[in-house]
Design a protein around this motif. Structure first.
Motif, short mmCIF file in Angstrom:
data_model
loop_
_atom_site.label_atom_id
_atom_site.label_comp_id
_atom_site.label_asym_id
_atom_site.label_seq_id
_atom_site.Cartn_x
_atom_site.Cartn_y
_atom_site.Cartn_z
N ARG A 156 13.76 -3.33 18.77
CA ARG A 156 12.44 -2.72 18.92
C ARG A 156 11.87 -2.38 17.56
NH1 ARG A 156 14.29 2.41 21.24
NH2 ARG A 156 16.35 1.67 20.68
N ILE A 209 9.43 0.63 15.75
CA ILE A 209 8.77 1.92 15.90
C ILE A 209 7.80 2.02 14.73
CG2 ILE A 209 9.04 4.42 15.89
CD1 ILE A 209 11.78 4.02 17.15
N ASP A 210 6.51 2.06 15.04
CA ASP A 210 5.46 2.07 14.02
C ASP A 210 4.80 3.44 13.93
OD1 ASP A 210 5.84 -0.65 13.53
OD2 ASP A 210 4.30 -1.25 14.97
N ARG A 211 4.45 3.83 12.70
CA ARG A 211 3.63 5.01 12.47
C ARG A 211 2.30 4.49 11.93
NH1 ARG A 211 6.13 8.15 8.30
NH2 ARG A 211 7.68 8.60 9.89
N ARG A 239 7.04 1.17 9.33
CA ARG A 239 7.67 0.45 10.44
C ARG A 239 9.17 0.57 10.31
NH1 ARG A 239 5.57 -5.23 12.18
NH2 ARG A 239 4.43 -3.87 13.57
N LYS A 240 9.83 0.94 11.43
CA LYS A 240 11.29 1.03 11.47
C LYS A 240 11.78 0.04 12.52
CE LYS A 240 13.35 4.91 10.71
NZ LYS A 240 13.88 6.27 10.81
N THR A 241 12.81 -0.73 12.18
CA THR A 241 13.39 -1.71 13.09
C THR A 241 14.67 -1.14 13.69
OG1 THR A 241 12.50 -3.50 11.75
CG2 THR A 241 14.27 -4.07 13.30
N GLU A 253 16.75 6.56 18.00
CA GLU A 253 15.71 6.77 17.00
C GLU A 253 14.33 7.02 17.62
OE1 GLU A 253 14.35 7.50 13.31
OE2 GLU A 253 16.44 7.05 13.78
N SER A 254 14.06 6.47 18.78
CA SER A 254 12.74 6.67 19.41
C SER A 254 12.50 8.13 19.77
CB SER A 254 12.59 5.77 20.64
OG SER A 254 13.55 6.11 21.62
N ARG A 257 10.67 9.83 17.05
CA ARG A 257 9.27 9.41 16.92
C ARG A 257 8.37 10.12 17.92
NH1 ARG A 257 4.74 8.88 15.67
NH2 ARG A 257 3.57 6.96 15.64
N PHE A 258 8.85 10.26 19.15
CA PHE A 258 8.01 10.82 20.20
C PHE A 258 8.48 12.21 20.48
CE2 PHE A 258 8.24 6.22 20.99
CZ PHE A 258 6.93 5.92 20.72
#
Length: 67
Positions: free
Chosen positions: A7, A9-11, A24-26, A62-63, A66-67
């Motif tokens: 996935r 995860i973008d800021r 961007r984190k992969t 990690e998600s 982010r949220f």
């Protein structure tokens, strides 16, 4: 052949009226090597590499950061 699933995860941030990706984190969730006649891709993904961020179930993923 190596198959990898993951996935991004973008800021985002808005600059000059346009939304752009700031960071961007992969996250890599799984990997599978399958026999093939081609050998160029074998070993491209090593889950033991400490630089790799592996996905996981639960709040340790990690998600959740982010949220």
């Amino acid at each position: 052949m190596t198959l990898t699933g993951g996935r991004l995860i973008d800021r985002f941030e808005k600059r000059d009226g346009e939304w752009r990706i700031k960071h961007r984190k992969t996250i890599l969730d799984w990997n599978r090597d399958q026999p093939t006649a081609e050998t160029w891709c074998l070993g491209m993904f090593n889950p033991a590499d400490p630089r790799i961020i592996m996905g996981q179930r639960g709040t340790g993923d990690e998600s959740y950061n982010r949220f």
